[in-house]
Scaffold this active site. Structure first.
Site, PDB file in Angstrom:
ATOM      1  N   LEU A  16       0.684  -1.492  -0.003  1.00 56.66           N
ATOM      2  CA  LEU A  16       0.168   0.091  -0.400  1.00 56.66           C
ATOM      3  C   LEU A  16       0.916   1.687   0.113  1.00 56.66           C
ATOM      4  O   LEU A  16       0.850   2.285  -1.060  1.00 56.66           O
ATOM      5  CB  LEU A  16      -0.821  -0.208   1.001  1.00 56.66           C
ATOM      6  CG  LEU A  16      -1.721   1.164   1.669  1.00 56.66           C
ATOM      7  CD1 LEU A  16      -2.714   1.141   0.295  1.00 56.66           C
ATOM      8  CD2 LEU A  16      -1.959   1.200   3.082  1.00 56.66           C
ATOM      9  N   GLY A  18       4.331   1.184   0.332  1.00 59.49           N
ATOM     10  CA  GLY A  18       4.896   1.167  -0.837  1.00 59.49           C
ATOM     11  C   GLY A  18       4.767   1.610  -2.139  1.00 59.49           C
ATOM     12  O   GLY A  18       5.928   2.420  -3.227  1.00 59.49           O
ATOM     13  N   SER A 109       4.750   3.001  13.009  1.00 58.60           N
ATOM     14  CA  SER A 109       2.838   3.117  13.441  1.00 58.60           C
ATOM     15  C   SER A 109       2.865   3.499  14.174  1.00 58.60           C
ATOM     16  O   SER A 109       3.970   3.786  15.303  1.00 58.60           O
ATOM     17  CB  SER A 109       2.914   1.178  13.235  1.00 58.60           C
ATOM     18  OG  SER A 109       1.182   1.414  13.447  1.00 58.60           O
ATOM     19  N   SER A 110       1.572   4.235  14.372  1.00 53.45           N
ATOM     20  CA  SER A 110       0.982   4.994  15.395  1.00 53.45           C
ATOM     21  C   SER A 110       1.353   3.939  17.572  1.00 53.45           C
ATOM     22  O   SER A 110       0.178   4.048  17.918  1.00 53.45           O
ATOM     23  CB  SER A 110      -0.463   5.571  15.521  1.00 53.45           C
ATOM     24  OG  SER A 110      -0.964   5.105  14.795  1.00 53.45           O
ATOM     25  N   CYS A 111       0.890   2.446  16.284  1.00 50.69           N
ATOM     26  CA  CYS A 111       0.345   1.622  17.562  1.00 50.69           C
ATOM     27  C   CYS A 111       1.661   1.255  18.325  1.00 50.69           C
ATOM     28  O   CYS A 111       1.640   0.409  19.533  1.00 50.69           O
ATOM     29  CB  CYS A 111       0.839  -0.335  16.610  1.00 50.69           C
ATOM     30  SG  CYS A 111      -0.765  -0.678  15.602  1.00 50.69           S
ATOM     31  N   TYR A 138       4.212  -6.405  17.111  1.00 49.91           N
ATOM     32  CA  TYR A 138       4.487  -5.790  16.233  1.00 49.91           C
ATOM     33  C   TYR A 138       4.796  -4.084  16.794  1.00 49.91           C
ATOM     34  O   TYR A 138       5.413  -4.085  16.189  1.00 49.91           O
ATOM     35  CB  TYR A 138       3.424  -5.303  15.704  1.00 49.91           C
ATOM     36  CG  TYR A 138       2.845  -4.101  14.547  1.00 49.91           C
ATOM     37  CD1 TYR A 138       3.204  -4.620  13.394  1.00 49.91           C
ATOM     38  CD2 TYR A 138       1.934  -2.882  14.671  1.00 49.91           C
ATOM     39  CE1 TYR A 138       3.406  -3.527  11.743  1.00 49.91           C
ATOM     40  CE2 TYR A 138       2.326  -1.918  13.595  1.00 49.91           C
ATOM     41  CZ  TYR A 138       2.733  -2.534  12.130  1.00 49.91           C
ATOM     42  OH  TYR A 138       2.593  -1.544  11.526  1.00 49.91           O
ATOM     43  N   LYS A 142       8.520  -2.383  16.120  1.00 47.29           N
ATOM     44  CA  LYS A 142       8.448  -1.151  15.461  1.00 47.29           C
ATOM     45  C   LYS A 142       9.157  -0.497  16.527  1.00 47.29           C
ATOM     46  O   LYS A 142      10.519   0.648  15.712  1.00 47.29           O
ATOM     47  CB  LYS A 142       7.357  -0.400  15.022  1.00 47.29           C
ATOM     48  CG  LYS A 142       6.375  -1.134  14.325  1.00 47.29           C
ATOM     49  CD  LYS A 142       7.220  -0.763  13.329  1.00 47.29           C
ATOM     50  CE  LYS A 142       5.864  -1.214  11.531  1.00 47.29           C
ATOM     51  NZ  LYS A 142       7.180  -1.497  10.490  1.00 47.29           N
ATOM     52  N   PRO A 165       3.355   7.375  11.356  1.00 48.58           N
ATOM     53  CA  PRO A 165       1.863   7.180  10.006  1.00 48.58           C
ATOM     54  C   PRO A 165       0.721   6.027  11.218  1.00 48.58           C
ATOM     55  O   PRO A 165       1.033   5.985  11.881  1.00 48.58           O
ATOM     56  CB  PRO A 165       2.063   6.568   8.946  1.00 48.58           C
ATOM     57  CG  PRO A 165       2.746   5.491   9.082  1.00 48.58           C
ATOM     58  CD  PRO A 165       3.808   5.953  10.406  1.00 48.58           C
ATOM     59  N   THR A 166      -0.471   7.713  11.217  1.00 49.48           N
ATOM     60  CA  THR A 166      -1.387   6.615  11.455  1.00 49.48           C
ATOM     61  C   THR A 166      -2.604   5.435  10.641  1.00 49.48           C
ATOM     62  O   THR A 166      -1.265   5.494   9.359  1.00 49.48           O
ATOM     63  CB  THR A 166      -2.200   7.893  11.448  1.00 49.48           C
ATOM     64  OG1 THR A 166      -3.245   6.820  12.451  1.00 49.48           O
ATOM     65  CG2 THR A 166      -3.068   8.340  10.295  1.00 49.48           C
ATOM     66  N   HIS A 181      -7.143  -3.604   7.431  1.00 47.82           N
ATOM     67  CA  HIS A 181      -6.818  -3.170   8.643  1.00 47.82           C
ATOM     68  C   HIS A 181      -8.873  -2.666   8.465  1.00 47.82           C
ATOM     69  O   HIS A 181      -9.540  -2.976   7.680  1.00 47.82           O
ATOM     70  CB  HIS A 181      -6.466  -1.878   8.439  1.00 47.82           C
ATOM     71  CG  HIS A 181      -4.599  -1.812   8.417  1.00 47.82           C
ATOM     72  ND1 HIS A 181      -4.162  -2.048   8.237  1.00 47.82           N
ATOM     73  CD2 HIS A 181      -3.729  -2.243   9.692  1.00 47.82           C
ATOM     74  CE1 HIS A 181      -2.451  -2.506   8.111  1.00 47.82           C
ATOM     75  NE2 HIS A 181      -3.231  -2.584   9.011  1.00 47.82           N
ATOM     76  N   TRP A 204     -17.248  -5.082  14.594  1.00 45.73           N
ATOM     77  CA  TRP A 204     -16.152  -5.457  15.157  1.00 45.73           C
ATOM     78  C   TRP A 204     -16.320  -4.052  16.685  1.00 45.73           C
ATOM     79  O   TRP A 204     -16.261  -3.239  16.706  1.00 45.73           O
ATOM     80  CB  TRP A 204     -14.854  -5.431  14.750  1.00 45.73           C
ATOM     81  CG  TRP A 204     -14.416  -7.169  14.115  1.00 45.73           C
ATOM     82  CD1 TRP A 204     -15.626  -7.694  13.871  1.00 45.73           C
ATOM     83  CD2 TRP A 204     -13.894  -8.066  14.653  1.00 45.73           C
ATOM     84  NE1 TRP A 204     -15.014  -8.187  13.141  1.00 45.73           N
ATOM     85  CE2 TRP A 204     -13.572  -8.923  13.486  1.00 45.73           C
ATOM     86  CE3 TRP A 204     -12.279  -7.869  15.482  1.00 45.73           C
ATOM     87  CZ2 TRP A 204     -12.533 -10.203  13.154  1.00 45.73           C
ATOM     88  CZ3 TRP A 204     -11.202  -8.297  15.043  1.00 45.73           C
ATOM     89  CH2 TRP A 204     -11.756  -9.522  14.097  1.00 45.73           C
TER      90      TRP A 204
END
Ligand SMILES: NC(=O)c1ccc[n+]([C@@H]2O[C@H](COP(=O)([O-])OP(=O)(O)OC[C@H]3O[C@@H](n4cnc5c(N)ncnc54)[C@H](OP(=O)(O)O)[C@@H]3O)[C@@H](O)[C@H]2O)c1
Length: 314
Positions: A16, A18, A109-111, A138, A142, A165-166, A181, A204
């Site tokens: 997505l 790249g 990642s925002s995670c 994950y 990161k 990134p979010t 996602h 969910w």
């Protein structure tokens, strides 16, 4: 200094992010782009990564290769999430250093931020609290990538930048219901409702968790903007700074795909909500002169059109 002739390696060019970076680089006139598929170069293979970088000596690397997924796959395949991501990062960052490549962008990642941290999330909140359990494998990988870039910058005077990134979405996204996602998963679910003429959408969790999203072309724009621009520190948040509940996203997508239908939204409370709220503070990126350009509505339209094209349903 990067210029239009610089040799730029995009790791993860089929993904997505790249693929969006490549689209944007080409549009801006960068001509010397290199990339390899996973089949040609498995980035988990240390020897092969080092020999590839030695042979090709890029001036700049975008690390957009990673094992990525939604809540379900992050939780179920946590061993792969930690192993693949650590391996890819370690191999690329360390080999870049060994080959004298001074400039790269690593996508985090925002995670990486704590589950219950203050909102909006500033870069300085990293490692100030407990992570969300469903994706901590994950996130830990990161965080290791960020610390690796930071450590090499301090010790070896490299210029390794980390963008956080979010949630990202757009053309070339993944729509597999279990691995995707939340936003592409919602697009697919609503599209399936339309195809099957159903009147009930099940989400969910309770639909109240709040999320921020960014259109992938805006993230690619940030990657190229910060490839050329220095910033203090190693880490920079990239998002829109605005969030909505999952229920609000569902309504926006229903309006887009099934505007004339009355659809009942149901909630599957046996499924996790994930982090209750996650919105990035993007003041620092703004301060350096970057901001996102695409409106959410326009981004959803473009993404849905791309989904229809790729699924050959237009
Ligand atoms: N998508 C998001 O919402 C989001 C949000 C925040 C941060 N990010 C970060 O942005 C980056 C890109 O994410 P994305 O959404 O573009 O992911 P993606 O669509 O899944 O793309 C990842 C790419 O990495 C490649 N890859 C994975 N393992 C590899 C390996 N062992 N060797 C070589 N290539 C490998 C994949 O190749 P194959 O297709 O052949 O497997 C794929 O092209 C990641 O670092 C991710 O953490 C993404």
């Amino acid at each position: 200094m990067i210029n239009l002739k610089s040799k730029i390696y995009i790791a993860g060019h089929k993904g997505l992010v790249g693929s969006a970076i490549i689209r944007k680089l080409k549009k801006k006139g960068y001509k010397n782009l290199i990339f390899r598929s996973k089949k040609q170069l498995d980035l988990k293979n240390q020897k092969k990564v080092l020999s590839f970088l030695k042979r090709n000596k890029p001036d700049f690397i975008f690390i957009a290769a990673a094992k990525v997924g939604g809540i379900y796959s992050n939780d179920k395949y946590r061993a792969e999430f930690i192993f693949d991501n650590l391996s890819i990062q370690i191999n690329l960052i360390h080999s870049a250093y060994l080959c004298g490549i001074k400039d790269l962008i690593f996508l985090g990642s925002s995670c990486v931020y704590p589950r219950n941290c203050k909102q909006p999330i500033k870069e300085s909140y990293l490692l100030t609290g407990e992570l969300e359990k469903t994706n901590d494998a994950y996130a830990i990988a990161k965080i290791a990538g960020i610390k690796m870039c930071e450590s090499y910058n301090i010790q070896y005077k490299t210029n390794y930048k980390c963008l956080m990134p979010t949630n990202t979405f757009g053309p070339n996204d993944h729509y597999n219901a279990l691995n995707s996602h939340f936003l592409p998963a919602l697009i697919k679910k609503v599209h399936d409702l339309k195809l099957n003429n159903k009147k009930e959408l099940t989400l969910w969790g309770n639909g109240l968790a709040k999320r921020e999203v960014i259109y992938v072309d805006d993230l690619a724009d940030a990657c190229i903007f910060f490839m050329k621009k220095s910033f203090s520190g190693t880490t920079l948040n990239i998002g829109t700074g605005k969030d909505f509940s999952i229920k609000q996203y569902a309504k926006k997508i229903l309006n887009k795909i099934m505007p004339k239908n009355k659809i009942k939204i149901k909630y599957d409370l046996s499924k996790p909500n994930g982090t209750p709220r996650k919105v990035l503070d993007i003041k620092l990126a703004n301060k350096y002169g970057w901001k996102p350009k695409t409106k959410l509505d326009e981004a959803i339209t473009k993404t849905y059109l791309n989904f229809l094209e790729n699924n050959k349903v237009v």
